[in-house]
Write a protein that holds these residues in place. Structure first.
Motif, PDB file in Angstrom:
ATOM      1  N   PRO A  20       5.178   1.746  10.123  1.00  0.00           N
ATOM      2  CA  PRO A  20       5.825   2.320  11.307  1.00  0.00           C
ATOM      3  C   PRO A  20       7.349   2.320  11.213  1.00  0.00           C
ATOM      4  O   PRO A  20       8.014   3.262  11.644  1.00  0.00           O
ATOM      5  CB  PRO A  20       5.358   1.424  12.458  1.00  0.00           C
ATOM      6  CG  PRO A  20       4.199   0.678  11.945  1.00  0.00           C
ATOM      7  CD  PRO A  20       4.336   0.609  10.472  1.00  0.00           C
ATOM      8  N   MET A  21       7.895   1.287  10.597  1.00  0.00           N
ATOM      9  CA  MET A  21       9.337   1.195  10.449  1.00  0.00           C
ATOM     10  C   MET A  21       9.856   2.262   9.476  1.00  0.00           C
ATOM     11  O   MET A  21      10.888   2.883   9.718  1.00  0.00           O
ATOM     12  CB  MET A  21       9.705  -0.200   9.952  1.00  0.00           C
ATOM     13  CG  MET A  21      11.116  -0.574  10.161  1.00  0.00           C
ATOM     14  SD  MET A  21      11.278  -2.320   9.790  1.00  0.00           S
ATOM     15  CE  MET A  21      13.026  -2.400   9.673  1.00  0.00           C
ATOM     16  N   VAL A  22       9.134   2.495   8.385  1.00  0.00           N
ATOM     17  CA  VAL A  22       9.541   3.507   7.409  1.00  0.00           C
ATOM     18  C   VAL A  22       9.439   4.898   8.024  1.00  0.00           C
ATOM     19  O   VAL A  22      10.336   5.727   7.852  1.00  0.00           O
ATOM     20  CB  VAL A  22       8.683   3.397   6.125  1.00  0.00           C
ATOM     21  CG1 VAL A  22       8.907   4.583   5.211  1.00  0.00           C
ATOM     22  CG2 VAL A  22       8.990   2.106   5.387  1.00  0.00           C
ATOM     23  N   ILE A  23       8.384   5.167   8.774  1.00  0.00           N
ATOM     24  CA  ILE A  23       8.233   6.479   9.413  1.00  0.00           C
ATOM     25  C   ILE A  23       9.345   6.700  10.433  1.00  0.00           C
ATOM     26  O   ILE A  23       9.904   7.797  10.523  1.00  0.00           O
ATOM     27  CB  ILE A  23       6.826   6.616  10.045  1.00  0.00           C
ATOM     28  CG1 ILE A  23       5.790   6.727   8.930  1.00  0.00           C
ATOM     29  CG2 ILE A  23       6.755   7.816  10.968  1.00  0.00           C
ATOM     30  CD1 ILE A  23       4.365   6.763   9.407  1.00  0.00           C
ATOM     31  N   LYS A  24       9.688   5.656  11.177  1.00  0.00           N
ATOM     32  CA  LYS A  24      10.802   5.769  12.131  1.00  0.00           C
ATOM     33  C   LYS A  24      12.110   6.070  11.397  1.00  0.00           C
ATOM     34  O   LYS A  24      12.885   6.937  11.807  1.00  0.00           O
ATOM     35  CB  LYS A  24      10.921   4.479  12.933  1.00  0.00           C
ATOM     36  CG  LYS A  24      12.024   4.513  13.994  1.00  0.00           C
ATOM     37  CD  LYS A  24      12.169   3.165  14.641  1.00  0.00           C
ATOM     38  CE  LYS A  24      13.474   2.672  14.229  1.00  0.00           C
ATOM     39  NZ  LYS A  24      14.009   1.474  14.196  1.00  0.00           N
TER      40      LYS A  24
ATOM     41  N   GLY B 296       0.812  -1.205   0.000  1.00  0.00           N
ATOM     42  CA  GLY B 296       0.000   0.000   0.000  1.00  0.00           C
ATOM     43  C   GLY B 296       0.846   1.255   0.000  1.00  0.00           C
ATOM     44  O   GLY B 296       2.076   1.208   0.079  1.00  0.00           O
ATOM     45  N   THR B 297       0.164   2.374  -0.096  1.00  0.00           N
ATOM     46  CA  THR B 297       0.842   3.662  -0.103  1.00  0.00           C
ATOM     47  C   THR B 297       0.323   4.524   1.039  1.00  0.00           C
ATOM     48  O   THR B 297      -0.789   4.332   1.521  1.00  0.00           O
ATOM     49  CB  THR B 297       0.613   4.414  -1.433  1.00  0.00           C
ATOM     50  OG1 THR B 297      -0.773   4.675  -1.588  1.00  0.00           O
ATOM     51  CG2 THR B 297       1.133   3.627  -2.615  1.00  0.00           C
ATOM     52  N   PHE B 298       1.144   5.462   1.442  1.00  0.00           N
ATOM     53  CA  PHE B 298       0.740   6.468   2.422  1.00  0.00           C
ATOM     54  C   PHE B 298       1.497   7.747   2.136  1.00  0.00           C
ATOM     55  O   PHE B 298       2.481   7.750   1.396  1.00  0.00           O
ATOM     56  CB  PHE B 298       0.971   5.981   3.861  1.00  0.00           C
ATOM     57  CG  PHE B 298       2.409   5.800   4.240  1.00  0.00           C
ATOM     58  CD1 PHE B 298       3.103   6.804   4.891  1.00  0.00           C
ATOM     59  CD2 PHE B 298       3.078   4.617   3.957  1.00  0.00           C
ATOM     60  CE1 PHE B 298       4.423   6.651   5.254  1.00  0.00           C
ATOM     61  CE2 PHE B 298       4.397   4.454   4.317  1.00  0.00           C
ATOM     62  CZ  PHE B 298       5.073   5.468   4.964  1.00  0.00           C
ATOM     63  N   GLU B 299       1.002   8.837   2.685  1.00  0.00           N
ATOM     64  CA  GLU B 299       1.657  10.124   2.477  1.00  0.00           C
ATOM     65  C   GLU B 299       2.359  10.547   3.753  1.00  0.00           C
ATOM     66  O   GLU B 299       1.893  10.258   4.857  1.00  0.00           O
ATOM     67  CB  GLU B 299       0.651  11.185   2.054  1.00  0.00           C
ATOM     68  CG  GLU B 299       0.154  10.971   0.653  1.00  0.00           C
ATOM     69  CD  GLU B 299      -0.526  12.202   0.086  1.00  0.00           C
ATOM     70  OE1 GLU B 299      -0.738  13.172   0.831  1.00  0.00           O
ATOM     71  OE2 GLU B 299      -0.826  12.177  -1.120  1.00  0.00           O
TER      72      GLU B 299
ATOM     73  N   HIS C 239       0.926  -2.569   6.835  1.00  0.00           N
ATOM     74  CA  HIS C 239       0.720  -2.658   8.288  1.00  0.00           C
ATOM     75  C   HIS C 239       2.022  -2.924   9.047  1.00  0.00           C
ATOM     76  O   HIS C 239       2.195  -2.457  10.172  1.00  0.00           O
ATOM     77  CB  HIS C 239      -0.320  -3.735   8.615  1.00  0.00           C
ATOM     78  CG  HIS C 239      -1.647  -3.472   7.963  1.00  0.00           C
ATOM     79  ND1 HIS C 239      -2.401  -2.367   8.268  1.00  0.00           N
ATOM     80  CD2 HIS C 239      -2.322  -4.152   7.013  1.00  0.00           C
ATOM     81  CE1 HIS C 239      -3.504  -2.382   7.540  1.00  0.00           C
ATOM     82  NE2 HIS C 239      -3.477  -3.461   6.768  1.00  0.00           N
ATOM     83  N   VAL C 240       2.937  -3.660   8.448  1.00  0.00           N
ATOM     84  CA  VAL C 240       4.197  -3.997   9.118  1.00  0.00           C
ATOM     85  C   VAL C 240       5.261  -2.936   8.858  1.00  0.00           C
ATOM     86  O   VAL C 240       5.973  -2.516   9.771  1.00  0.00           O
ATOM     87  CB  VAL C 240       4.697  -5.388   8.659  1.00  0.00           C
ATOM     88  CG1 VAL C 240       6.050  -5.701   9.254  1.00  0.00           C
ATOM     89  CG2 VAL C 240       3.685  -6.451   9.036  1.00  0.00           C
TER      90      VAL C 240
END
Length: 161
Positions: A142-146, A91-94, A138-139
């Motif tokens: 959070p790791m990418v944002i961190k 998926g994608t997020f901004e 989902h996995v």
């Protein structure tokens, strides 16, 4: 900072010339360079810029953090591929970054593109909004944002005047 570096080189060359050796010796130059670092560190408050090795240390820390993130994300992606726990949900997020300079944003995009499991699909018109694709939303989100927050802090530390 360039003036400090050039002054350090001058001190190193002076050290070589004052040692009265018949040839140019690299160990003598390195010793002079290290003495120059000490001298410039003691006198750096008279310059209008911070001590020049702070930026070099920040760049080394950024490379170390990138290598750590690269290794940990590579193992996570390998684990997700080799031992799947059900269905992978791409998926994608901004994400809106706090970096402002074009060089800073380009560095962040390149660091994220080189890290497995995520890809920058688009940089917004304002140059601060990224559309990021992850292999498992989902996995990995959070790791990418961190990772982004760590990279942002390190890039700001490197580019801080």
């Amino acid at each position: 900072m360039l003036a400090q570096f050039l002054l350090n080189l001058v001190i190193a060359f002076l050290w070589v010339f004052l040692n009265d050796e018949t040839t140019f010796e690299i160990p003598t130059f390195i010793a002079g360079y290290l003495i120059g670092i000490v001298v410039i560190f003691l006198l750096h408050r008279f310059f209008e810029t911070p001590f020049y090795l702070k930026r070099v240390i920040s760049i080394i820390k950024l490379m170390g953090i990138f290598n750590y993130e690269l290794i940990t994300s590579s193992f996570l992606i390998m684990k997700q591929i080799i031992v799947p726990k059900g269905r992978i949900n791409p998926g994608t997020f901004e994400y809106k970054t706090r970096l402002e300079n074009d060089w800073q944003i380009t560095s962040l995009v390149l660091l994220l593109m080189l890290t497995p499991g995520s890809a920058i699909l688009r940089v917004g018109q304002d140059n601060q909004t990224f559309t990021i694709h992850t292999m498992d939303l989902h996995v990995n989100k959070p790791m990418v944002i961190k990772s982004i927050k760590i990279y942002e802090n390190m890039i700001l530390e490197v580019t801080r005047p």
